[in-house]
Design an enzyme around this catalytic site. Structure first.
Site, PDB file in Angstrom:
ATOM      1  CG  HIS A 146      -0.323   0.003   2.548  1.00 38.86           C
ATOM      2  ND1 HIS A 146      -0.064  -1.162   3.220  1.00 38.86           N
ATOM      3  CD2 HIS A 146       0.113   1.000   3.359  1.00 38.86           C
ATOM      4  CE1 HIS A 146       0.506  -0.876   4.391  1.00 38.86           C
ATOM      5  NE2 HIS A 146       0.634   0.433   4.498  1.00 38.86           N
TER       6      HIS A 146
ATOM      7  CG  HIS B  86       3.977   4.569   5.377  1.00 35.58           C
ATOM      8  ND1 HIS B  86       3.134   5.109   6.322  1.00 35.58           N
ATOM      9  CD2 HIS B  86       3.479   3.327   5.120  1.00 35.58           C
ATOM     10  CE1 HIS B  86       2.181   4.233   6.629  1.00 35.58           C
ATOM     11  NE2 HIS B  86       2.361   3.132   5.894  1.00 35.58           N
TER      12      HIS B  86
ATOM     13  CD  GLU C 267       3.510  -0.493   7.090  1.00 40.16           C
ATOM     14  OE1 GLU C 267       2.914   0.306   6.350  1.00 40.16           O
ATOM     15  OE2 GLU C 267       2.958  -1.117   8.016  1.00 40.16           O
TER      16      GLU C 267
HETATM   17 CO    CO Z   1       1.183   1.364   6.264  1.00 45.26          CO
END
Ligand code: CO
Length: 134
Positions: free
Chosen positions: A7, A79, A130
């Protein structure tokens, strides 16, 4: 090491209004809010055919995204999350190459119930990364 983009995350000052904007204006499918006290955020996911967009709202006074929103009051890209097969192996390889892992370096359980870690943006072109084990 890296697999798919899991994502892209956008920090927002108002989650209900951001979710509404994606659901109504952009015609996307948006999940119900999830409260993640351990991460200091409330999130929804916009589900797209090839990936997801995570909308993040601060939770509590010590939210890790509070400073970001102070600098970006209308919100902004926060992020990008890449999938890895083995998060501990990925962490150890990254640390050995000098990359900084945020927090205590131990994976926490993320919004999908899978272990996640964050890497210092100064080590990766100014972008917070991440990693999620899938
Ligand atoms: Co995230």
């Amino acid at each position: 090491m890296l697999g798919r983009v899991n994502h892209v995350a956008i920090a927002v000052p108002n989650l209900a209004s951001a979710a509404e904007s994606y659901r109504v204006t952009l015609g996307a499918s948006v999940t119900e809010p999830q409260v993640l006290p351990e991460h200091g955020v409330t999130v929804v996911f916009v589900t797209l055919p090839n990936t997801k967009v995570e909308l993040l709202e601060p939770l509590g006074d010590t939210s890790p995204i509070a400073a970001f929103l102070a600098r970006n009051p209308s919100g902004g890209m926060h992020h990008i999350c890449y999938e890895v097969e083995d998060i501990v192996a990925a962490r150890d390889t990254l640390k050995a190459s000098g990359a900084r892992v945020l927090g205590d370096g131990e994976p926490k359980i993320g919004a999908h119930g899978k272990p996640v870690l964050f890497l210092h943006p100064k080590d990766f072109q100014g972008t917070l990364i991440e990693l999620e084990q899938v």
